[in-house]
Motif scaffolding. Structure first.
Motif, PDB file in Angstrom:
ATOM      1  N   CYS A 114      -3.577  -0.061   7.319  1.00  0.00           N
ATOM      2  CA  CYS A 114      -2.678  -0.778   6.389  1.00  0.00           C
ATOM      3  C   CYS A 114      -2.187  -2.078   7.013  1.00  0.00           C
ATOM      4  O   CYS A 114      -2.190  -3.130   6.366  1.00  0.00           O
TER       5      CYS A 114
ATOM      6  N   THR B  45      -1.009  -7.110  -2.181  1.00  0.00           N
ATOM      7  CA  THR B  45      -2.440  -6.791  -2.149  1.00  0.00           C
ATOM      8  C   THR B  45      -3.234  -8.091  -2.289  1.00  0.00           C
ATOM      9  O   THR B  45      -2.687  -9.134  -2.679  1.00  0.00           O
TER      10      THR B  45
ATOM     11  N   SER C 117      -4.881  -4.661   7.079  1.00  0.00           N
ATOM     12  CA  SER C 117      -5.119  -5.282   5.761  1.00  0.00           C
ATOM     13  C   SER C 117      -4.064  -6.335   5.470  1.00  0.00           C
ATOM     14  O   SER C 117      -4.375  -7.431   4.978  1.00  0.00           O
TER      15      SER C 117
ATOM     16  N   TYR D   7       0.838  -1.207   0.000  1.00  0.00           N
ATOM     17  CA  TYR D   7       0.000   0.000   0.000  1.00  0.00           C
ATOM     18  C   TYR D   7       0.871   1.254   0.000  1.00  0.00           C
ATOM     19  O   TYR D   7       1.995   1.240   0.490  1.00  0.00           O
TER      20      TYR D   7
ATOM     21  N   SER E 213       5.382   1.846   4.831  1.00  0.00           N
ATOM     22  CA  SER E 213       5.498   1.928   3.355  1.00  0.00           C
ATOM     23  C   SER E 213       6.519   2.968   2.900  1.00  0.00           C
ATOM     24  O   SER E 213       6.306   3.627   1.874  1.00  0.00           O
TER      25      SER E 213
END
Ligand code: PMP
Length: 353
Positions: free
Chosen positions: A264, A335, A267, A35, A212
């Motif tokens: 994030c 992802t 996920s 992400y 990230s």
């Protein structure tokens, strides 16, 4: 090899990072976050006053250290920052470990540790993992010159609880215990709250994974003030401007956007659990992971063959062609779409589901 190299460089076996290919469809080999960084980071970068780049950065990176101190509930003099946690780790090896005493490291762990040992002339004392691939906290020798391990461990993914690390610290009181928490935000329990009670505990962390920001190179250490002082001494001797101004501004913006970072991580964790189940359904053994990758052992095909077959389909994972690791692939969590593509490819290659 050149005749001009110093003996230290001649014998050095450098760390080889995962490939950064230009044309891979899906890149799951270096544990990057799939992400983008927090929206606040994008804004800070877009609005960055270009004229600031004329100036040297603040040598103490105070704004970022203050933000980290507030985030972790520690004092700013308990925070150190550097160019990625790799640099922070290198400074820690230089500051706290010495030639005269072996340094205890897990036999399977982040492969940079032996590289730093080599570089600084420190002898690594390799402590085997348990049969279930956990760092064996009970097996670290008490007469060593320090202890270093990653929690969660890499590339295996297992994390010890804070209570287990506390028990280790109760046993090893007179040498530095360095806990590398590069992957802690994906389900581990940080040891940072223990720094108040253990003067020999240093914890390192990074913005490369859960935040990230691998491209900006932001790492940090949190520990008692006199350990941080030791790192500062080394830093000032090697590189007194560790972080550039842009990295500091982006790092602060990332910390401010707590909700985004938590979402994030959540996920990635959900995708990891789903991926684990799907790989297991394809007959692949997957070690329980608290990180943003899984360590997976195919049972019906050699790991190297599966690596090649995935690569041929444009999917890059990590294969360590070394004894003890060569039955496994380390697969970073991407992802949901990327993992679906991976799972379909694994299914097609191993032919069962
Ligand atoms: N520690 C561990 C266990 C890692 O896997 C990595 C990333 N390869 C690092 C530290 C270094 O991360 P960075 O320098 O990007 O902060």
């Amino acid at each position: 090899m050149s005749q001009f190299w110093s003996p230290a460089v001649r014998d050095l076996e450098p760390y080889v990072p995962g490939e950064q290919p230009r044309d891979t469809v899906i890149k799951l080999n270096t544990n990057e976050n799939p992400y983008p960084p927090a929206p606040g980071v994008a804004k800070v970068l877009a609005d960055y006053p270009i004229d600031h780049l004329r100036r040297y950065p603040d040598p103490s990176s105070l704004a970022l250290r203050e933000a980290l101190a507030a985030h972790y509930g520690v004092h700013v003099n308990q925070v150190f920052v550097g160019n990625g946690s790799d640099e922070v780790l290198a400074f820690a090896f230089k500051a706290f470990f010495c030639r005269e005493q072996p340094l205890a490291v897990p036999s399977i762990s982040y492969s940079f540790y032996p590289v730093y040992c080599d570089f600084y002339g420190i002898t690594p004392h390799k402590v085997p993992l348990t049969d279930s691939f956990e760092v064996d906290l009970d097996a670290f020798p008490t007469d060593n010159g320090g202890i270093v391990f990653a929690n969660p461990n890499a590339p295996t993914g297992h994390a010890h609880s804070r209570a287990a690390i506390e028990a280790l610290l109760d046993k090893h009181t007179s040498r530095v215990v360095l806990v590398d928490e590069a992957y802690i935000d994906f389900g581990g329990e940080s040891a940072i709250p223990l720094i108040e009670r253990y003067p020999n505990l240093l914890v390192t962390g990074t913005f490369s994974k859960s935040r990230s920001l691998a491209g900006l190179r932001i790492g940090f250490a949190i520990g008692p003030a006199d350990l941080i002082d030791g790192l500062d001494r080394v830093k000032d001797s090697f590189n007194s401007y560790p972080l550039d101004s842009v990295a500091v501004a982006a790092g602060v913006a990332s910390i401010k956007d707590d909700a985004y970072y938590r979402a994030c991580c959540a996920s990635v964790i959900a995708t990891r659990e789903r991926t684990t189940a799907a790989l297991e359904a394809c007959g692949i053994e997957v070690l329980p992971s608290s990180a943003n990758f899984v360590f997976a052992r195919p049972t019906t095909i050699e790991a190297g063959m599966l690596f090649d077959a995935l690569r041929a389909r444009g999917i890059l994972v990590r294969y360590f062609n070394k004894p003890g690791l060569d039955q496994f692939l380390r697969i970073s969590i991407g992802t949901d779409d990327e993992m679906d593509y991976l799972i379909d490819a694994v299914h097609a290659i191993v032919g069962e589901k």
